[in-house]
Scaffold this active site. Structure first.
Site, mmCIF file in Angstrom:
data_model
loop_
_atom_site.group_PDB
_atom_site.id
_atom_site.type_symbol
_atom_site.label_atom_id
_atom_site.label_comp_id
_atom_site.label_asym_id
_atom_site.label_seq_id
_atom_site.Cartn_x
_atom_site.Cartn_y
_atom_site.Cartn_z
ATOM 1 N N ASP A 1 -27.537 46.151 53.472
ATOM 2 C CA ASP A 1 -28.282 44.969 53.907
ATOM 3 C C ASP A 1 -29.433 44.645 52.972
ATOM 4 O O ASP A 1 -30.186 45.540 52.572
ATOM 5 C CB ASP A 1 -28.893 45.230 55.297
ATOM 6 C CG ASP A 1 -28.046 44.655 56.411
ATOM 7 O OD1 ASP A 1 -27.286 43.706 56.167
ATOM 8 O OD2 ASP A 1 -28.155 45.175 57.543
ATOM 9 N N GLU B 1 -22.043 37.990 64.510
ATOM 10 C CA GLU B 1 -22.605 38.858 65.555
ATOM 11 C C GLU B 1 -22.904 38.050 66.816
ATOM 12 O O GLU B 1 -23.531 36.975 66.748
ATOM 13 C CB GLU B 1 -23.900 39.509 65.034
ATOM 14 C CG GLU B 1 -24.563 40.397 66.080
ATOM 15 C CD GLU B 1 -25.654 41.309 65.518
ATOM 16 O OE1 GLU B 1 -25.819 41.373 64.283
ATOM 17 O OE2 GLU B 1 -26.335 41.961 66.327
ATOM 18 N N LYS C 1 -25.121 42.563 51.998
ATOM 19 C CA LYS C 1 -25.004 41.665 53.148
ATOM 20 C C LYS C 1 -26.337 40.949 53.317
ATOM 21 O O LYS C 1 -27.391 41.583 53.213
ATOM 22 C CB LYS C 1 -24.646 42.454 54.416
ATOM 23 C CG LYS C 1 -24.630 41.590 55.666
ATOM 24 C CD LYS C 1 -23.911 42.267 56.823
ATOM 25 C CE LYS C 1 -24.736 43.241 57.634
ATOM 26 N NZ LYS C 1 -25.944 42.661 58.257
ATOM 27 N N SER D 1 -30.525 47.949 60.549
ATOM 28 C CA SER D 1 -30.705 48.571 61.863
ATOM 29 C C SER D 1 -31.250 49.991 61.696
ATOM 30 O O SER D 1 -31.676 50.613 62.678
ATOM 31 C CB SER D 1 -29.385 48.602 62.641
ATOM 32 O OG SER D 1 -28.342 49.158 61.864
HETATM 33 O O1 KIV Z 1 -28.015 46.222 60.479
HETATM 34 C C1 KIV Z 1 -26.953 46.316 61.093
HETATM 35 O O2 KIV Z 1 -26.598 47.377 61.619
HETATM 36 C C2 KIV Z 1 -26.118 45.140 61.211
HETATM 37 C C3 KIV Z 1 -24.989 45.211 62.192
HETATM 38 C C4 KIV Z 1 -25.516 44.993 63.564
HETATM 39 C C5 KIV Z 1 -23.913 44.263 61.842
HETATM 40 O O3 KIV Z 1 -26.347 44.156 60.581
#
Ligand code: KIV
Length: 258
Positions: free
Chosen positions: A83, A181, A112, A45
């Site tokens: 991520d 989510e 993640k 994000s």
């Molecule tokens: O990238 C992010 O902030 C996320 C959250 C919305 C869980 O994956």
């Protein structure tokens, strides 16, 4: 130390809720750590909150490595989750390993990745090679083109059953945390009950083991409209804008410098 995943597993067993917030830089990582958050997510994000992209698809592995490094610098206690961005892990387990290793070297404690049972083979590969993984299911923003927008998932009994199968397959493959989510609260609660690993929810009700929100939604700094499920704890943009306007006024009025 919330960095130890055993602490998360113990919290689940004892019914203690864990807390997660996104962070993209050193000062906010320090503040989140000092505020006692259990984990900081260097989310892709970052593309929407910091880089001004319309979605997370353009975010590169290099951007994620950079932001993971500067966030990890500010953390002494919290778990650092990073991520794997779109295009950095889907092709093969080997591709996912190479990308994950770079995130761990930059300071992540766990990576993640988005996707359901199709990612089980990759998660098994990573788990056997020293990479802890959080599996992200439900509204996976990297699938926004396929979903036709940021749409809630698991709304029908059939779609819910697929998400339950996904969660069980990902746990069996070795996922250490499952993040859900924008799915119905009852479904997220059911998955939390069925899996042994901790679950994190966002827009998925209050039955998950932990909650995550996007920092800029919480602080009122989201350049766009925050999702309806987010809670704003500060009017950040208005406060910052007022402070900057006051500074500009002071300079124009020759009040600063004194
Ligand atoms: O990238 C992010 O902030 C996320 C959250 C919305 C869980 O994956």
């Amino acid at each position: 130390m919330s960095k130890n995943l055993a602490v998360w597993e113990k919290a689940k067993r004892e019914g203690r809720k864990m807390t997660v917030i996104t962070a993209y830089d050193y000062p906010f990582a320090r503040m989140a750590d000092a505020a006692g958050l259990d984990a900081v997510l260097v989310g892709d994000s970052v593309g929407m909150m910091i880089a001004g992209y319309a979605d997370t698809l353009p975010v590169s592995l290099e951007q994620m490595i950079y932001h993971t490094r500067i966030v990890a610098k500010g953390i002494t206690r919290a778990l650092v989750m990073a991520d794997l961005p779109f295009g950095s892990f889907e092709e093969s387990p080997a591709q996912a390993f190479a990308a994950s290793a770079k995130l761990l070297k930059a300071g992540a404690d766990i990576v993640k990745l988005e996707g359901g049972a199709v990612m089980a083979e990759t998660i098994a590969f990573l788990s056997k090679r020293a990479i802890p993984v959080c599996a992200h299911i439900g509204l996976t923003p990297q699938h926004v083109r396929q979903f036709g927008g940021f749409k809630r998932q698991g709304k029908t009994p059939e779609a819910g059953a697929i998400l339950i199968e996904d969660a069980l397959a990902l746990e069996a493959a070795g996922a250490r945390i499952i993040l859900m989510e924008a799915i119905p609260a009852e479904l997220a609660t059911e998955i939390t009950r069925r899996v042994h690993v901790p679950t994190i929810g966002i827009g998925a009700g209050n039955g998950t083991d932990a909650q995550v929100l996007v920092l800029h939604d919480v602080l009122g700094l989201n350049p766009d409209k925050a999702p309806g499920f987010a809670k704003r704890y500060l009017e950040g943009a208005a406060l910052v804008q007022a402070a900057l306007a006051e500074y500009a006024d002071d300079v124009r009025a020759q009040k600063f410098p004194a």
